[in-house]
Design a protein around this motif. Structure first.
Motif, short mmCIF file in Angstrom:
data_model
loop_
_atom_site.label_atom_id
_atom_site.label_comp_id
_atom_site.label_asym_id
_atom_site.label_seq_id
_atom_site.Cartn_x
_atom_site.Cartn_y
_atom_site.Cartn_z
N ARG A 207 6.94 16.26 -5.96
CA ARG A 207 6.49 17.38 -5.09
C ARG A 207 5.15 17.09 -4.42
N MET A 208 4.36 16.20 -4.99
CA MET A 208 3.02 15.93 -4.44
C MET A 208 3.05 14.91 -3.30
N ILE A 209 4.23 14.32 -3.05
CA ILE A 209 4.31 13.21 -2.08
C ILE A 209 5.26 13.56 -0.95
N GLU A 210 4.84 13.27 0.29
CA GLU A 210 5.74 13.33 1.44
C GLU A 210 5.97 11.88 1.90
N PHE A 211 7.23 11.46 1.87
CA PHE A 211 7.57 10.10 2.32
C PHE A 211 7.96 10.13 3.79
N LEU A 212 7.40 9.22 4.57
CA LEU A 212 7.73 9.18 5.99
C LEU A 212 7.59 7.75 6.51
N GLN A 213 8.37 7.45 7.54
CA GLN A 213 8.34 6.10 8.12
C GLN A 213 7.24 6.05 9.18
N VAL A 214 6.33 5.08 9.03
CA VAL A 214 5.25 4.90 10.00
C VAL A 214 5.11 3.42 10.30
N ASN A 215 5.11 3.10 11.58
CA ASN A 215 4.83 1.74 12.05
C ASN A 215 3.36 1.73 12.48
N LEU A 216 2.54 0.94 11.82
CA LEU A 216 1.11 0.92 12.13
C LEU A 216 0.83 0.50 13.57
N MET A 217 1.83 -0.13 14.22
CA MET A 217 1.67 -0.55 15.61
C MET A 217 2.03 0.55 16.61
N SER A 218 2.63 1.64 16.13
CA SER A 218 3.08 2.66 17.10
C SER A 218 1.88 3.34 17.75
N GLU A 219 2.10 3.88 18.93
CA GLU A 219 1.01 4.46 19.74
C GLU A 219 0.35 5.63 19.04
N SER A 220 1.15 6.45 18.33
CA SER A 220 0.55 7.61 17.66
C SER A 220 1.05 7.70 16.23
N TRP A 221 0.18 8.09 15.33
CA TRP A 221 0.54 8.29 13.94
C TRP A 221 0.77 9.79 13.72
N PRO A 222 1.72 10.17 12.87
CA PRO A 222 2.14 11.57 12.79
C PRO A 222 1.28 12.44 11.87
N PHE A 223 -0.05 12.32 11.99
CA PHE A 223 -0.91 13.07 11.07
C PHE A 223 -1.72 14.11 11.83
N LYS A 224 -1.75 15.32 11.27
CA LYS A 224 -2.48 16.43 11.92
C LYS A 224 -3.90 16.57 11.39
N GLU A 225 -4.08 16.23 10.10
CA GLU A 225 -5.40 16.40 9.47
C GLU A 225 -5.92 15.06 8.95
N PRO A 226 -7.24 14.90 8.87
CA PRO A 226 -7.78 13.64 8.36
C PRO A 226 -7.61 13.52 6.83
N PHE A 227 -7.79 12.31 6.34
CA PHE A 227 -7.60 12.02 4.92
C PHE A 227 -8.94 11.80 4.20
N ASP A 228 -8.93 12.07 2.89
CA ASP A 228 -10.07 11.75 2.03
C ASP A 228 -9.97 10.32 1.51
N LEU A 229 -8.73 9.83 1.40
CA LEU A 229 -8.47 8.52 0.79
C LEU A 229 -7.34 7.83 1.54
N VAL A 230 -7.47 6.53 1.75
CA VAL A 230 -6.38 5.75 2.33
C VAL A 230 -6.19 4.49 1.49
N PHE A 231 -4.96 4.26 1.05
CA PHE A 231 -4.59 3.01 0.40
C PHE A 231 -3.85 2.16 1.43
N CYS A 232 -4.43 1.00 1.76
CA CYS A 232 -3.80 0.08 2.71
C CYS A 232 -3.91 -1.31 2.08
N ARG A 233 -3.15 -1.52 1.02
CA ARG A 233 -3.34 -2.71 0.18
C ARG A 233 -2.30 -3.78 0.53
N ASN A 234 -2.81 -4.99 0.74
CA ASN A 234 -1.94 -6.15 1.01
C ASN A 234 -1.04 -5.92 2.23
#
Length: 287
Positions: A207-234
């Protein structure tokens, strides 16, 4: 004087013992297409890996050569793009485990506890793979903040197939053997009958997770609010320097000031000191 017969060209090492013809031109095309689609930069040493993974797509789509397959793939440009997704899925690497690089989760727990109770947290894990990393993040949040934790995680990946596995949250016992008995009992349900040998994450984690497909190269990312934490590992290890910089600038835009960025053990962004300050071992703070 009679001319000697021309010597036949020796077979390219790329062609020897292969089911499909595989030339330097084919590899160059694959490199260009995956770079344009996903930002992934393939070096020469990846030729055998690329051949074996894409050969499966040739068999599946019944193409007799890489050239024919790639011609067909490029003709799909305007279509919804199912084969483009299969192409990207085939060439992305999904190596993951629960609580991989454990120092990150210790630092995350300390950071969560350092803020007032009731703080609302938004986090993004952008290489979710088959789900072990996002579930490790929310387990850490529940342990640090308690069952009333206000913690929401967006978990994304470019690979649609691994995301489907992540959303199911079902794992073989082998996948969780590194977890303590306490964590297994608290956060997982053990399969019975036909599901013996499997575990499923409990609904409270899902329930705490929303899974969604995101291509980091796409023109826009589907986020409305900023994040406190980002994991971008490897993730950045697959990008060249200009692509890394572009992605870091965009992560900087979706992170709150003072927010933390967790990266892989082989990744170093000292060139981007204007965006992030090193806060701990492979953890950066947004400036």
């Amino acid at each position: 004087m009679p001319h000697s017969a021309p010597v036949a060209d020796a077979p390219s090492p790329l062609l020897q013992g292969r089911e499909f013809a595989w030339t330097p031109a084919d590899f160059a095309r694959v490199r260009k297409l995956i770079y344009e689609r996903a930002g992934i930069s393939l070096h020469e040493g990846k030729q055998a890996m690329v051949y074996s993974r894409l050969a499966r797509r040739l068999r599946e789509t019944r193409h007799a050569s890489f050239q024919a397959y790639l011609d067909w793939l490029e003709s799909q440009e305007g279509v919804e793009g199912r084969e483009w997704q299969e192409f990207v899925n085939a060439l992305t690497t999904n190596l993951t485990a629960f609580f991989r690089e454990p120092h990150h989760f210790e630092l995350l727990a300390a950071h969560l506890r350092s803020k007032p109770a009731g703080t609302r947290w938004r986090a993004w894990c952008n290489a979710a793979s088959t789900g072990e990393e996002p579930y490790s993040i929310v387990i850490t949040a529940l342990e640090a903040l308690g069952p009333q934790a206000s913690f929401q995680l967006m978990a994304s990946d470019i690979d649609s197939r691994v995301l489907a596995t992540a959303a199911q949250g079902v794992y073989r016992l082998d996948n969780v053997k590194g977890l303590s008995q306490e964590r297994l009992q608290r956060f997982f349900l053990r399969g019975k009958g036909a599901n013996t040998g499997l575990v499923r994450v409990k609904p409270e984690l899902r329930r705490m997770i929303e899974f969604l497909q995101v291509n980091l190269m796409s023109e826009s990312w589907p986020f409305k609010e900023p994040f406190d934490l980002v994991f971008c590992r490897n993730v950045m290890i697959y990008f060249d320097a200009p692509t890394q910089r572009r992605v870091l600038e965009r992560i900087h835009r979706v992170l709150k000031p003072g927010g933390l960025l967790f990266v892989g053990h082989a990744e170093n962004f000292s060139e981007s000191r204007d965006l992030f300050t090193l806060r701990g071992k492979t953890v950066y703070e947004r400036r």
